[in-house]
Enzyme design. Structure first.
Site, PDB file in Angstrom:
ATOM      1  CG  ASN A 157      -8.646 -67.014  31.065  1.00 14.90           C
ATOM      2  OD1 ASN A 157      -9.229 -66.353  32.362  1.00 14.90           O
ATOM      3  ND2 ASN A 157      -9.670 -67.714  30.409  1.00 14.90           N
TER       4      ASN A 157
ATOM      5  CG  ASP B 159     -13.759 -67.534  23.029  1.00 11.29           C
ATOM      6  OD1 ASP B 159     -14.529 -67.402  24.300  1.00 11.29           O
ATOM      7  OD2 ASP B 159     -13.003 -65.862  22.948  1.00 11.29           O
TER       8      ASP B 159
ATOM      9  CE  LYS C 236       5.849 -83.990  29.878  1.00 12.38           C
ATOM     10  NZ  LYS C 236       6.943 -84.742  30.991  1.00 12.38           N
TER      11      LYS C 236
ATOM     12  CG  PHE D 194     -18.818 -60.205  34.260  1.00 11.90           C
ATOM     13  CD1 PHE D 194     -20.013 -59.780  35.140  1.00 11.90           C
ATOM     14  CD2 PHE D 194     -18.078 -59.022  34.710  1.00 11.90           C
ATOM     15  CE1 PHE D 194     -20.246 -59.870  36.028  1.00 11.90           C
ATOM     16  CE2 PHE D 194     -17.504 -58.976  36.011  1.00 11.90           C
ATOM     17  CZ  PHE D 194     -19.346 -59.030  36.882  1.00 11.90           C
TER      18      PHE D 194
ATOM     19  CE  LYS E 235     -16.969 -59.497  23.734  1.00 13.85           C
ATOM     20  NZ  LYS E 235     -16.581 -59.139  24.399  1.00 13.85           N
TER      21      LYS E 235
ATOM     22  CE  LYS F  34     -21.115 -63.213  24.686  1.00 13.98           C
ATOM     23  NZ  LYS F  34     -20.293 -64.420  24.747  1.00 13.98           N
TER      24      LYS F  34
END
Ligand code: CTP
Length: 390
Positions: free
Chosen positions: A208, A274, A284, A319, A333, A337
């Site tokens: 990301n 995730d 490959k 975060f 959240k 959590k």
């Protein structure tokens, strides 16, 4: 972070003088009042105009350009909270050690009574010269902090010890020297940063846009506040604290498990993937004849949730990266959590968050409290987060 502080930056005639522009920029960005004093030789390497623009103040060079009734070497020395001389040549170091005051910079150094930091930079043979060595010893014995030069290629063509230490190191030493808050002394702070990398095959991966910058800023602020810092990161970084380099979410979880019991504060600033690929191809993957390709993914463990479930005394901070309904999703959240605080981050804006130098966040606590931090550099936000949560 450095507001209300006046930092006196002394620059002497060495090629590394150009690196101090970046240092001044960082001091200014974090709110300091910066006064620059150069030896006449320093101006062979960097211009007065550049330094003036960066420091947003007059640059002082000549001793007898009287502007006020009080001599400049006295008023500048009185006004500053800390003095840092970088790069410091063998000549200036030796003069300061002997109490010689033959230019504005050495005169200020002679009159200076607060914390002084010197970052030498010179040819390796000069650094090893017995006279210079002795003068360094004398300065250290008087309480001057010497940031030893590093080894490597020197501008003079030699290979050896003499290169100015990193600007980060000088910046951190000044912040520590200002002792603006040592509230984390004796505490161990573990921080994660960067996006995890989930392999597909030996040449491809899923990741990301996280740059790791928020985590680096938190680590550096925690260090400056006196903490023992461990940074678990997917990014390359050199820093004056322990760094554990990891790649995938599973690596990150393992590294955290090793540090968790002895930690006091854990900050999950990393963007953890995730999902990971169910079976990583050892070779490959070839294109094949099909127009479509389906990768089978399996869920990664929720590291933060796992830590919250097994916590004993730790303060755990998560975060939360959201592109819509920031507060609503963040509230959900923090409950899901089970962490003590959640730092909510709007990633839909491109002036803050992912990759940017700035951030603007909302701190939620487990009792329903909320605190909005105005847009500021990530180091200022990091400092405010640490001040707010501990
Ligand atoms: N996190 C984690 N393990 C995961 C995913 C996220 O520890 N597998 C942590 C992150 O480091 C962050 C917090 O959980 O501190 C929230 O991450 P975020 O990506 O905002 O939320 P997710 O839990 O992944 O939920 P979603 O992607 O559905 O918003």
């Amino acid at each position: 972070m450095l507001s209300n502080k006046t930092i006196l930056v002394g620059i002497t005639g060495g090629i590394a003088a150009y690196k101090i522009c970046e240092l001044i920029r960082r001091f200014k960005k974090n709110g300091a009042n910066v006064k620059v004093v150069c030896t006449p030789n320093a101006l062979n390497f960097v211009t007065k105009l550049t330094l003036q623009n960066l420091s947003q103040n007059e640059v002082y060079v000549e001793e007898f350009e009287v502007k006020e009734w009080k001599p400049e070497h006295i008023s500048l020395a009185d006004e500053a909270d800390i003095m840092v001389i970088a790069p410091a040549t063998a000549n200036t170091i030796s003069k300061i050690a002997c109490g010689i005051a033959d230019n504005l910079l050495t005169s200020i150094a002679c009159a200076f009574r607060k914390k002084m930091i010197i970052a030498p930079a010179m040819n390796c043979n000069m650094w090893n010269n017995p006279g210079v060595k002795e003068n360094i010893r004398v300065l250290k014995a008087r309480g001057v902090e010497i940031l030893e030069p590093e080894s490597g290629f020197l501008a003079c063509g030699y290979m050896g010890k003499g290169r100015l230490c990193g600007v980060d190191k000088i910046y951190d030493a000044v912040c520590e020297g200002l002792n603006y808050s040592q509230k984390l002394k004796g505490k161990k702070v573990v921080i994660t940063s960067g996006g995890t990398i989930e392999d597909i095959d030996p040449v491809r991966y899923i990741s990301n846009y996280s740059s790791g910058k928020m985590g680096f800023a938190l680590a550096s602020s925690a260090k400056q506040m006196g903490a023992e810092v461990v940074l678990i990161t997917t990014k390359e970084i050199e820093a004056p604290y322990k760094i554990v380099k990891v790649k995938s979410a599973l690596d990150m979880q393992k590294a955290l498990d090793e540090e968790f019991d002895s930690s006091d504060i854990v900050i999950m600033a990393a963007a953890v993937a995730d999902y990971r690929v169910k079976e990583v191809s050892p070779q490959k993957m070839k294109k094949g004849v099909n127009e479509e390709l389906t990768l089978e993914l399996v869920k990664n463990p929720d590291i933060l949730k796992g830590l919250c479930e097994k916590k004993t005394h730790q303060c755990i901070i998560g975060f939360c990266a959201e592109s819509e309904n920031l507060i609503e999703n963040a509230k959900e959240k923090i409950t899901k959590k089970g962490c003590d605080y959640l730092i909510a981050n709007d990633i839909s804006r491109n002036d803050i968050g992912f990759g940017s130098e700035d951030n603007e966040v909302v701190i939620l606590d487990k009792n329903g409290g909320m605190k909005r931090l105005e847009k500021a550099s990530k180091s200022v936000i990091a400092c405010q987060i640490l001040e707010a949560v501990y």
